[in-house]
Motif scaffolding. Structure first.
Motif, PDB file in Angstrom:
ATOM      1  N   PRO A 214       0.802  -1.222   0.000  1.00 51.95           N
ATOM      2  CA  PRO A 214       0.000   0.000   0.000  1.00 51.95           C
ATOM      3  C   PRO A 214       0.838   1.277   0.000  1.00 51.95           C
ATOM      4  N   MET A 215       1.993   1.242   0.655  1.00 53.93           N
ATOM      5  CA  MET A 215       2.836   2.439   0.655  1.00 53.93           C
ATOM      6  C   MET A 215       3.529   2.637  -0.690  1.00 53.93           C
ATOM      7  N   GLY A 216       3.503   1.635  -1.532  1.00 53.34           N
ATOM      8  CA  GLY A 216       4.007   1.784  -2.898  1.00 53.34           C
ATOM      9  C   GLY A 216       5.490   1.541  -3.078  1.00 53.34           C
ATOM     10  N   ARG A 217       6.138   1.028  -2.052  1.00 59.48           N
ATOM     11  CA  ARG A 217       7.569   0.752  -2.186  1.00 59.48           C
ATOM     12  C   ARG A 217       7.972  -0.321  -1.189  1.00 59.48           C
ATOM     13  N   ALA A 218       9.132  -0.943  -1.463  1.00 59.15           N
ATOM     14  CA  ALA A 218       9.725  -1.868  -0.498  1.00 59.15           C
ATOM     15  C   ALA A 218      10.337  -1.063   0.644  1.00 59.15           C
ATOM     16  N   GLY A 219      10.542  -1.740   1.770  1.00 57.78           N
ATOM     17  CA  GLY A 219      11.231  -1.099   2.886  1.00 57.78           C
ATOM     18  C   GLY A 219      12.736  -1.295   2.788  1.00 57.78           C
ATOM     19  N   THR A 220      13.461  -0.574   3.615  1.00 63.19           N
ATOM     20  CA  THR A 220      14.920  -0.732   3.665  1.00 63.19           C
ATOM     21  C   THR A 220      15.292  -1.533   4.921  1.00 63.19           C
ATOM     22  N   PRO A 221      16.458  -2.178   4.894  1.00 64.80           N
ATOM     23  CA  PRO A 221      16.910  -2.881   6.112  1.00 64.80           C
ATOM     24  C   PRO A 221      16.996  -1.952   7.318  1.00 64.80           C
ATOM     25  N   GLU A 222      17.346  -0.698   7.065  1.00 59.12           N
ATOM     26  CA  GLU A 222      17.469   0.253   8.185  1.00 59.12           C
ATOM     27  C   GLU A 222      16.107   0.549   8.809  1.00 59.12           C
ATOM     28  N   GLU A 223      15.052   0.561   8.001  1.00 59.53           N
ATOM     29  CA  GLU A 223      13.713   0.824   8.558  1.00 59.53           C
ATOM     30  C   GLU A 223      13.271  -0.309   9.471  1.00 59.53           C
ATOM     31  N   VAL A 224      13.714  -1.533   9.169  1.00 65.06           N
ATOM     32  CA  VAL A 224      13.411  -2.657  10.065  1.00 65.06           C
ATOM     33  C   VAL A 224      14.308  -2.585  11.302  1.00 65.06           C
ATOM     34  N   ALA A 225      15.564  -2.261  11.089  1.00 66.17           N
ATOM     35  CA  ALA A 225      16.511  -2.167  12.217  1.00 66.17           C
ATOM     36  C   ALA A 225      16.020  -1.168  13.265  1.00 66.17           C
ATOM     37  N   GLU A 226      15.428  -0.066  12.803  1.00 70.45           N
ATOM     38  CA  GLU A 226      14.913   0.943  13.754  1.00 70.45           C
ATOM     39  C   GLU A 226      13.918   0.314  14.732  1.00 70.45           C
ATOM     40  N   GLY A 227      13.045  -0.534  14.202  1.00 69.04           N
ATOM     41  CA  GLY A 227      12.055  -1.195  15.066  1.00 69.04           C
ATOM     42  C   GLY A 227      12.707  -2.174  16.024  1.00 69.04           C
ATOM     43  N   ILE A 228      13.661  -2.923  15.515  1.00 63.31           N
ATOM     44  CA  ILE A 228      14.351  -3.908  16.361  1.00 63.31           C
ATOM     45  C   ILE A 228      15.103  -3.201  17.487  1.00 63.31           C
TER      46      ILE A 228
END
Ligand code: NAP
Length: 250
Positions: A214-228
């Motif tokens: 829905p956001m129209g793009r893939a995420g980056t590894p850094e965007e996942v790392a922020e959550g972790i």
């Protein structure tokens, strides 16, 4: 020397590497494990050290109980008391239907993801739990929104493995909640890493399937790392048994 000491399994590439670098930038000494890519692991260790922290790379097949024990013993000796674990090592295996996927593909995926998370979580609890004289800590498991979508015609065995990780997260969190340990998971959507081309054999997936997000793009590894990194931090002190979706609303 830091009083924050983390292990990131599968920290040589992708989400694990981004997490290891971010943890170092936020004051953790970091040990990463890897399966076979020693050069990539060494590059991550150099970045950890460049951030002023101690770094360590250990070859360790997450599926192996004995290799995982050795990983934790190495960290005990070389870095000190573990405070954070990220169970990130994982792979999908080549895309297939369940009725034609080779048994080895299915077994390798489930062994690394499910047994990997179990062996490492058990080793971490034995060190962190106040029940065993530890000082507490936090664990984050890297699940996937595949556990909800089921991944038909891609890798339903991988989705099932991630479902097991979700259950483990909830159960273990409740088991150790009064022993100073928080256990959470992140559930990424399509993230731009090697897993698609190299592990799944899906050339160009990130570009081809961005429209499904829905956001129209893939995420980056850094965007996942922020959550972790947030889930591991004291800022998330009242958060446990949570599965945090990081998927652009997919
Ligand atoms: P990646 O770029 O392919 O990196 C995989 C990492 O795991 C590498 O460091 C690899 O080590 C390591 N690894 C693989 N099998 C291992 C084993 N048996 N023992 C120890 N290490 C092992 O993958 P990624 O996309 O960053 O995926 C990381 C985690 O995120 C996985 O659990 C994956 O399921 C999850 N995830 C990814 C996405 C996505 O779209 N990318 C979405 C949802 C969830 P080597 O470098 O030595 O091979």
């Amino acid at each position: 020397m830091s009083d924050k000491i983390a292990i990131v399994t599968g920290g040589s590439r992708g989400i694990g590497a981004a997490t290891a670098r971010m943890l170092a930038a936020r004051g953790h000494d970091v040990a990463i494990s890897y399966l076979s890519n020693a050069d990539a692991a060494a590059a991550v260790v150099r970045d950890i050290e460049a951030a002023g922290q101690r770094g360590l790379a250990v070859q360790c097949d997450a599926a192996s109980e004995s290799e995982t024990e050795r990983l934790f013993e190495t960290v005990d000796k070389k870095l000190g008391t573990l405070t954070a674990l990220v169970n990130n090592a994982g792979l999908t295996g080549k895309v297939d239907r369940l009725d034609s996927a080779p048994a080895e593909t299915i077994r390798t995926c489930i062994d690394a993801s499910v047994y990997g998370t179990i062996w490492a979580s058990r080793a971490a609890v034995r060190r962190m739990s106040t029940k065993f004289g530890g000082k507490g800590g936090a664990i984050v498991n890297v699940s996937s929104i595949a556990s909800k979508l089921g991944s038909p015609n891609y890798y339903v065995w991988y989705a099932a493995a991630k479902g097991a990780i979700d259950s483990l997260t909830i159960g273990l969190a409740k088991e150790v909640v009064k022993e100073g340990i928080r256990v959470n998971a992140v559930a990424p959507g399509i993230i731009d890493t090697d897993i698609h081309e190299v592990s799944s054999g899906l050339a160009g997936r990130v570009e081809k399937e961005a429209h499904l997000v829905p956001m129209g793009r893939a995420g980056t590894p850094e965007e996942v790392a922020e959550g972790i990194v947030w889930l591991l931090s004291d800022a998330a002190s009242y958060v446990t048994a949570e599965i945090l979706q990081i998927s652009g609303a997919r």
